[in-house]
Write a protein that holds these residues in place. Structure first.
Motif, short mmCIF file in Angstrom:
data_model
loop_
_atom_site.label_atom_id
_atom_site.label_comp_id
_atom_site.label_asym_id
_atom_site.label_seq_id
_atom_site.Cartn_x
_atom_site.Cartn_y
_atom_site.Cartn_z
N PRO A 2 -17.10 -96.69 -22.18
CA PRO A 2 -18.44 -96.13 -22.37
C PRO A 2 -18.36 -94.67 -22.81
O PRO A 2 -17.40 -93.96 -22.51
CB PRO A 2 -19.07 -96.27 -20.99
CG PRO A 2 -17.93 -96.26 -20.05
CD PRO A 2 -16.80 -96.95 -20.77
N VAL A 5 -20.06 -92.06 -18.09
CA VAL A 5 -20.14 -92.70 -16.78
C VAL A 5 -21.05 -91.84 -15.91
O VAL A 5 -20.84 -90.63 -15.81
CB VAL A 5 -18.76 -92.85 -16.13
CG1 VAL A 5 -18.90 -93.38 -14.70
CG2 VAL A 5 -17.88 -93.78 -16.95
N GLU A 28 -22.42 -96.38 -18.48
CA GLU A 28 -22.15 -97.22 -17.32
C GLU A 28 -22.49 -96.42 -16.07
O GLU A 28 -22.01 -95.29 -15.91
CB GLU A 28 -20.70 -97.66 -17.31
CG GLU A 28 -20.41 -98.81 -16.36
CD GLU A 28 -19.10 -99.50 -16.69
OE1 GLU A 28 -18.32 -99.73 -15.75
OE2 GLU A 28 -18.87 -99.82 -17.87
N LEU A 30 -22.44 -96.24 -11.95
CA LEU A 30 -21.74 -96.77 -10.77
C LEU A 30 -22.49 -96.33 -9.52
O LEU A 30 -22.71 -95.13 -9.31
CB LEU A 30 -20.30 -96.28 -10.73
CG LEU A 30 -19.44 -96.62 -11.95
CD1 LEU A 30 -18.05 -96.04 -11.78
CD2 LEU A 30 -19.37 -98.12 -12.17
N VAL A 252 -17.48 -94.34 -6.08
CA VAL A 252 -16.49 -93.57 -6.83
C VAL A 252 -15.75 -92.67 -5.86
O VAL A 252 -16.36 -91.93 -5.08
CB VAL A 252 -17.16 -92.75 -7.94
CG1 VAL A 252 -16.16 -91.78 -8.58
CG2 VAL A 252 -17.75 -93.68 -9.00
N THR A 267 -12.71 -95.75 -8.96
CA THR A 267 -13.51 -96.32 -7.89
C THR A 267 -12.69 -96.47 -6.62
O THR A 267 -11.46 -96.36 -6.63
CB THR A 267 -14.07 -97.70 -8.29
OG1 THR A 267 -12.98 -98.64 -8.34
CG2 THR A 267 -14.77 -97.64 -9.63
N ILE A 273 -12.15 -96.04 -14.77
CA ILE A 273 -13.12 -96.30 -15.85
C ILE A 273 -13.17 -95.06 -16.72
O ILE A 273 -13.64 -94.00 -16.30
CB ILE A 273 -14.50 -96.62 -15.27
CG1 ILE A 273 -14.42 -97.82 -14.32
CG2 ILE A 273 -15.50 -96.91 -16.40
CD1 ILE A 273 -15.67 -98.07 -13.54
N ALA A 275 -14.29 -92.37 -19.62
CA ALA A 275 -15.54 -91.90 -20.19
C ALA A 275 -15.21 -91.15 -21.48
O ALA A 275 -14.52 -90.12 -21.43
CB ALA A 275 -16.27 -90.99 -19.21
N VAL A 279 -18.89 -87.30 -17.97
CA VAL A 279 -19.15 -87.86 -16.64
C VAL A 279 -20.30 -87.07 -16.04
O VAL A 279 -20.29 -85.83 -16.03
CB VAL A 279 -17.92 -87.76 -15.72
CG1 VAL A 279 -18.26 -88.22 -14.30
CG2 VAL A 279 -16.76 -88.57 -16.28
#
Length: 533
Positions: A2, A5, A28, A30, A252, A267, A273, A275, A279
C-alpha cells in the motif's frame, strides 16, 4: 504494497485514510480491536432493546467540522438527531440554566438569573457569527493557522482583536463573572469547560467553554441516528467503497525505520507490512514514540520532552437502561440531551480541586446524557437510554468520599463509585434509581482495555491545558503532524487541534503526507532542530 499504512481505525485514522484514498493512494488501516471506531462505537450490551454508546455520544464539533462535511457522510447513510434542548444545568431548587438552539429561548432563560444576561449571551453569539468560519479554519488546519488567523484578525480589527486575545486567556470563572450578572451563564460556561480537564480557574478554560457554548447555540449537540457506531459505519463504508482496506484484530507493535524513514509496520503477530509512501499513526504520542519506535530512531530530546507529557484526567462512566424518563425536578432538564450536574461554579471548583490533589471526588460533577430524548430510536417508547461520566485522577492519592477508594477499580470500587454517581443524579431527580433496569460500569481500566488509546481512561489523548496546546502539542515543536521520522505522521488527538470527534488531526496528517518535499523536508528539519536533534 500500500501507499500508506494507517495505525488505528478510530475517527482520526478513518478520516486520514479517506482523504488519502480520495487522492488516489492505496491505504491499509490496522486496528488492534476486533471492530473499527475507536471511541466512536455503540452496542446493545446493557440491554438488547437499548442502543448504548460505549464511549462518546454528542458531537457538536463533528457537526461543525469542515473536514467531516467535505467527506459527505450523509451519502453513506449518516443522519443526525437533536434533543428538544441542547443542554441543561439543573439546580437543587428546580431552576436550570438552559442552552437551546433557539437563541430566544436561551436569552429568556438566562434573564431569569439576572436581567441583561440574555443580551450578554446574544453579544457573544454575534461575535461568534462574525468569526466562526475563520476560527474553525484555525482549528482544523495545521499550526500555525496563517490564513484563518489573518482573516479572524481582519474581521475583528485591532482593538477587538486584543479584547478577543485577552478573552482567550481568561479562566472560565473570570470570563463568566465579567460577562454575566447571574449564575446561569456562568454555569453553562464553566460546565462546558469541564467537558475537558479545565478547571474554572485554569487559564484558557473560558474560551474552551465559550466555544462549546457557541457550538451548542449554532449547531446543537447532535447524535447519530441509531447510535454513535453509525458515524463509524459511514466512515468505514466510504473508505471501503474507494478501495481502502481495514484489518481489525491487528495490533501494531513496531514501526520499521530504515535510514531515518518509516518504511513499514510490524504487527504483534510478526507480519511486516511495507508502506510505499507514509505511515500515519492515529495513536497517542507516548504510545507512538515510546512503544512503536526504537530510541535510536528519535532525537534524544524527544524522549526527554515526553517525560513532561501530561495525560488528561481519567474517566469513569456508567450506562443505564431506564424503565422511564428521568424525573428531573427542573422541567427544562426533561427535554435536554446533555445535562451538567453540580450545584454551582463553586462546586465545580471544589470538584476540580479534589482532582488536582489526586483525590476521588465525593460529589462528582457528572455529565449526563439522555440518548432516547436526543434520538427516539435508541430504546422502546416510554424508556430512556442514559449514561453519565465523571473525571477521576489518573493517579489516586486518596478518596474525598467515605468509601476508601484507592483507584484499584476492582468490582467493589467500581460499584461504590457508580453508586456515588447515581446519588448525585438522585439529588436532582428523586426516584431515578427506582427506574434502573440495568447498568454497565466502565471504569478507567475498562475503557483502556476497550481502546488502548484511552490510556488510564483519558479521553483527549493529553491535557487540554494551554501548556500542551498549539505549538506545544504534544511536545514543544512545530504543532504539526510531521514527526522527526521521515514519512511518519502523528494523526491522533495528541496532535493539534486535540481531542473530540471532528477529524482534524487525521485530516492534517493526511494532507501533510500528500505534500511533496521540499516542504516536508523543511518542516522535519525544523522540528528536529526544535527537539534538539
Amino acid at each position: 504494497m500500500p501507499d500508506a499504512v494507517v495505525i488505528g481505525a478510530g475517527p482520526n485514522g478513518l478520516v486520514a485514510a479517506n482523504i488519502l484514498t480520495d487522492a488516489g493512494w492505496s491505504v491499509e488501516v490496522l486496528e488492534a480491536q476486533d471492530e473499527p471506531g475507536g471511541a466512536v462505537r455503540s452496542d446493545r450490551a446493557v440491554d438488547p432493546a437499548f442502543v448504548t454508546d460505549v464511549f462518546s455520544s454528542f458531537y457538536p464539533l463533528a457537526a461543525a467540522s469542515p473536514v467531516l462535511r467535505d467527506l459527505r457522510l450523509e451519502d453513506e447513510g449518516l443522519r443526525w438527531s437533536h434533543a428538544p434542548h441542547v443542554l441543561a444545568h439543573p439546580l437543587p431548587d428546580g431552576r436550570s440554566a438552559l442552552l437551546s438552539r433557539d437563541l430566544r429561548e436561551t436569552r429568556v432563560n438566562l434573564d431569569t438569573f439576572a436581567t441583561g444576561d440574555g443580551a450578554a449571551w446574544q453579544e457573544w453569539h454575534a461575535l461568534w457569527e462574525r468569526i466562526n468560519a475563520d476560527l474553525l479554519r484555525c482549528l482544523f488546519t495545521p499550526f500555525p493557522p496563517v490564513i484563518g488567523g489573518l482573516r479572524t484578525l481582519a474581521e475583528l480589527r485591532p482593538a477587538a482583536s486584543l479584547e478577543f486575545a485577552r478573552m482567550m486567556m481568561l479562566p472560565a470563572r473570570r470570563l463568566g463573572e465579567e460577562q454575566f450578572g447571574g449564575e446561569g451563564g456562568r454555569l453553562l460556561l464553566a460546565g462546558n469547560a469541564l467537558h475537558a480537564d479545565l478547571a474554572p480557574e485554569t487559564s484558557g478554560s473560558g474560551v474552551f467553554g465559550w466555544l462549546l457554548c457557541m457550538l451548542g447555540q449554532s449547531v446543537g449537540f447532535p447524535v447519530p441516528v441509531g447510535g454513535s457506531g453509525m458515524l463509524t459505519k459511514a466512515l468505514t463504508g466510504r473508505l471501503e467503497r474507494r478501495g481502502g482496506v481495514i484489518r481489525c484484530g491487528e495490533p501494531v507493535s513496531e514501526i520499521v525505520v530504515r535510514s531515518g524513514r518509516a518504511v513499514a509496520v510490524r504487527t504483534a503477530a510478526g507480519e511486516e507490512i511495507p508502506a510505499r509512501r507514509a505511515v500515519l499513526a492515529a495513536v497517542p504520542a507516548p504510545l507512538l514514540y515510546r512503544r512503536m519506535l526504537r530510541p535510536e530512531d528519535l532525537p534524544p530530546a524527544v524522549l526527554r520532552q515526553l517525560r513532561h507529557f501530561q495525560w488528561d484526567f481519567s474517566t469513569f462512566k456508567v450506562d443505564w437502561a431506564l424503565d422511564g424518563p428521568v424525573p428531573w425536578t427542573a422541567p427544562d432538564a426533561r427535554q435536554a440531551g446533555t445535562l451538567h450536574l453540580a450545584d454551582s461554579v463553586d462546586e465545580l471548583t471544589r470538584f476540580a480541586a479534589q482532582l488536582a490533589t489526586r483525590r476521588i471526588p465525593d460529589r462528582p460533577f457528572a455529565l449526563f446524557g439522555q440518548m432516547t430524548t436526543a434520538d427516539p430510536s435508541r430504546s422502546p417508547a416510554g424508556t430512556e437510554a442514559a449514561w453519565a461520566y465523571t473525571h477521576v485522577p489518573q493517579i489516586v492519592s486518596g478518596d474525598a468520599g467515605g468509601d476508601g477508594l484507592t483507584g484499584a477499580w476492582n468490582d467493589h470500587e467500581q460499584n461504590a463509585m457508580a453508586d456515588r454517581v447515581e446519588a448525585q443524579v438522585e439529588r436532582y431527580a428523586p426516584g431515578f434509581r427506582a427506574l434502573i433496569r440495568r447498568r454497565r460500569i466502565l471504569a478507567p481500566p475498562t475503557l483502556e482495555n476497550r481502546d488502548a488509546s484511552l490510556q488510564g481512561g483519558a479521553i483527549n489523548a493529553g491535557t487540554t491545558a494551554i501548556h500542551q496546546q498549539l505549538v506545544f502539542r504534544p511536545i514543544p515543536g512545530t504543532g504539526r503532524p510531521e514527526t522527526p521520522v521521515r514519512g511518519l505522521f502523528l494523526a491522533s488527538a495528541s496532535a493539534h487541534p486535540g481531542g473530540a470527534v471532528h477529524g482534524g488531526p487525521g485530516a492534517n496528517a493526511a494532507r501533510a503526507a500528500l505534500h511533496r518535499p521540499p516542504v516536508n523536508a523543511l518542516l522535519t528539519r525544523l522540528q528536529r532542530s526544535l527537539a534538539g536533534g
